[in-house]
Enzyme design. Structure first.
Site, PDB file in Angstrom:
ATOM      1  N   LYS A  79       0.859  -1.180   0.000  1.00 33.78           N
ATOM      2  CA  LYS A  79       0.000   0.000   0.000  1.00 33.78           C
ATOM      3  C   LYS A  79       0.899   1.235   0.000  1.00 33.78           C
ATOM      4  CE  LYS A  79      -3.882   2.086   2.564  1.00 33.78           C
ATOM      5  NZ  LYS A  79      -4.838   1.919   3.679  1.00 33.78           N
ATOM      6  N   SER A 154      -9.848   2.256   2.621  1.00 34.22           N
ATOM      7  CA  SER A 154      -8.877   2.933   1.804  1.00 34.22           C
ATOM      8  C   SER A 154      -7.893   2.024   1.078  1.00 34.22           C
ATOM      9  CB  SER A 154      -8.090   3.926   2.658  1.00 34.22           C
ATOM     10  OG  SER A 154      -7.309   3.231   3.623  1.00 34.22           O
ATOM     11  N   SER A 178     -10.227  -0.213   6.781  1.00 34.29           N
ATOM     12  CA  SER A 178      -9.605  -0.147   5.450  1.00 34.29           C
ATOM     13  C   SER A 178      -8.916  -1.400   4.959  1.00 34.29           C
ATOM     14  CB  SER A 178      -8.615   1.003   5.394  1.00 34.29           C
ATOM     15  OG  SER A 178      -9.325   2.205   5.245  1.00 34.29           O
TER      16      SER A 178
END
Ligand code: GLN
Length: 492
Positions: A79, A154, A178
């Site tokens: 990420k 997210s 997330s």
């Protein structure tokens, strides 16, 4: 070999160990898939082919010399919230579009020690604020199951990359859902560990008392391999807990579903806005766990109505403090031709941050300002404690708590939802972060539009092994986690 992307992490590890294929072949295979397929999914912000191939060659050399680890030569996507030395780290923001990190996050460094090959950095909501990945400065990532839908957020890039077979597994972070919600939207398994289990060093901060990194993959078994890399104490994170990490792979069969007491919170299944298909699939998965020997126990979680207001005070309050550092002076975006220092701050932040981030900074600054601090922030902290106590009381009579991960399946891109409506979609995930507990999402079927549905299991502190183990056994008895989106079936 054209189907390397279909192998599990254990199969990849065994294949590399048995010289069925090399890390270079495997890495080239994934890079080829990314080059061909990712234009449609847009899961990657940055692909790093040169570095990946160099790491793959080094991994192959280690294998030759007999010095390899279990995961040496297996590719991963990080990420874009984890700092990566020498590689752009954006947190999905224009503010950091030019930021090359001078060091690796602990999670990234541990991945390197384990021999993982970094394919690149994947997309996310700006500063991890959001539930759709649409707030990214780099554009919306698409859900591999339906390209006109969001992958969740997210960690939407992490979820989409794995669901499209553009990475075998990926790191994510979870401040209020997330990891679990995008895993749910994309038909994956994702684990949010106990607060303090995974180092936050080098993980760009959103809300420091809630943020926690964790693995996202197809199965609990795949997650366990990545969890073995990510978990552990870190001197450089003062909230990292000095408790030895488990061997999550070795423990995959350690917890028996037989006799497991699963709490079903009454309040959770009566939430307005809980989609009928989501409810049905989650209930079917619980029935399956019951058949496997679990006992379902109805429980009360009386604080449910307080989750969203409490989280949406505490998270923005911490965010407003954390994001002060982006001032246009030290690093990140700087406006052109500032007339003075105030203008520099104002315009750098107004131009560098997107609307959702600015909204949260405003809410947080308001809640923390003199005169409102006691009424909002301190009050929210008190309610936070009550939410935690509610869970701990429940764990006196059950081993785990079951819930949907999200009230709906993936939204349509652009459907978004005014901000408050979007915040309400976090109802099932955010309390877990407020309490610092671990929780996992497992895919349990589809809605009428063939979009994935996820079951969430919430455990007591440090029960990551148990959560992975229960999901692993569920996945031995079912095949939802093996289903692939059509785009993942594309060959290159
Ligand atoms: N959707 C939640 C938020 O916007 C959670 C995000 C996250 O876990 N990073 O804050």
């Amino acid at each position: 070999m054209t189907d390397l992307h279909r192998l599990s992490i254990r199969e990849l590890s065994e294949g590399l160990a048995g010289s069925k294929f090399s890390s270079r072949e495997l890495t080239e295979h994934y890079l080829k898939r990314i080059a061909k397929i990712d234009a449609q999914v847009q899961s990657y912000v940055t692909v790093t082919p040169e570095q990946a191939l160099a790491q793959a060659d080094a991994a192959d050399a280690l294998r030759q010399s007999g010095m390899a680890n279990v995961l040496t030569g297996v590719p991963v996507a990080h990420k874009d919230i984890f700092c990566t030395h020498g590689i752009k780290t954006t947190a999905g923001s224009k503010m950091l579009d030019n930021f090359i990190s001078p060091y690796d996050a602990t999670v990234v460094a541990k991945g390197k020690v384990a021999g993982l090959v970094t394919l690149g950095k994947v997309n996310m909501d700006e500063f991890a604020m959001g539930s759709t990945s649409e707030s990214s400065y780099f554009g919306a990532t698409k859900n591999p199951w339906a390209l006109d839908h969001v992958p969740g957020g997210s960690s939407g890039g992490s979820a989409a990359a794995v669901a499209a077979d553009l990475a075998p597994f990926a790191t994510g972070t979870d401040t209020g859902g997330s990891i679990r919600q995008p895993a749910s939207f994309c038909g994956l398994t994702g684990l949010k560990p106990t607060y303090g289990r995974v180092s936050r060093f080098g993980m760009i901060a959103y809300a420091s008392s809630l943020d926690q990194g964790g693995p996202m993959a197809r199965s609990a078994e795949d997650c366990a391999y990545l969890m073995n890399v990510m978990a552990g104490h870190d001197d450089r994170d003062s909230t990292s807990v000095n408790v030895a990490a488990d061997d999550y792979v070795a423990n995959l069969n350690a917890t028996s579903v037989k006799g497991l007491r699963i709490g079903i919170p009454k309040q959770y299944f009566n939430v307005a806005g809980l989609d009928a298909d989501v409810k049905a699939r989650v209930e079917e998965s619980l029935k399956k766990l019951e058949e496997m020997g679990a006992t379902l126990v109805e429980i009360d979680l009386n604080m449910t109505d307080a989750y969203v207001p409490t989280y949406y005070l505490i998270a923005p309050a911490e965010a407003s403090s954390n994001l002060q550092r982006f001032d246009g002076v030290r690093y990140g975006y700087r406006c052109e031709n500032p007339v003075d220092l105030t203008d520099l701050y104002k315009r750098s932040r107004s131009e560098g941050f997107g609307p959702e981030v600015q909204r949260r900074i405003l809410i947080g600054t308001y809640a923390l300002s003199a005169g409102y601090y006691d009424a909002y922030y301190v009050k929210a902290q008190k309610v936070r404690r009550l939410i935690q106590q509610d869970f701990l009381k429940a764990f006196e009579s059950v081993d785990m708590i079951a819930a949907p991960s999200a009230p709906t399946t993936a939204y349509k891109i652009g459907a978004s939802l005014d901000p408050v409506e979007m915040y309400l979609g976090d109802i099932y995930t955010i309390a877990v972060n407020l309490a610092g507990l671990p929780a996992i999402n497992a895919p349990v079927g589809f809605d009428k539009d063939q979009l994935p549905v996820g079951l969430q299991l919430i455990g007591n502190y440090w029960s990551e092994s148990q959560l992975l183990s229960v999901v692993h056994q569920y996945q031995q008895a079912t095949d939802w986690h093996t289903k692939r989106a059509a785009i993942a079936e594309e060959t290159v």
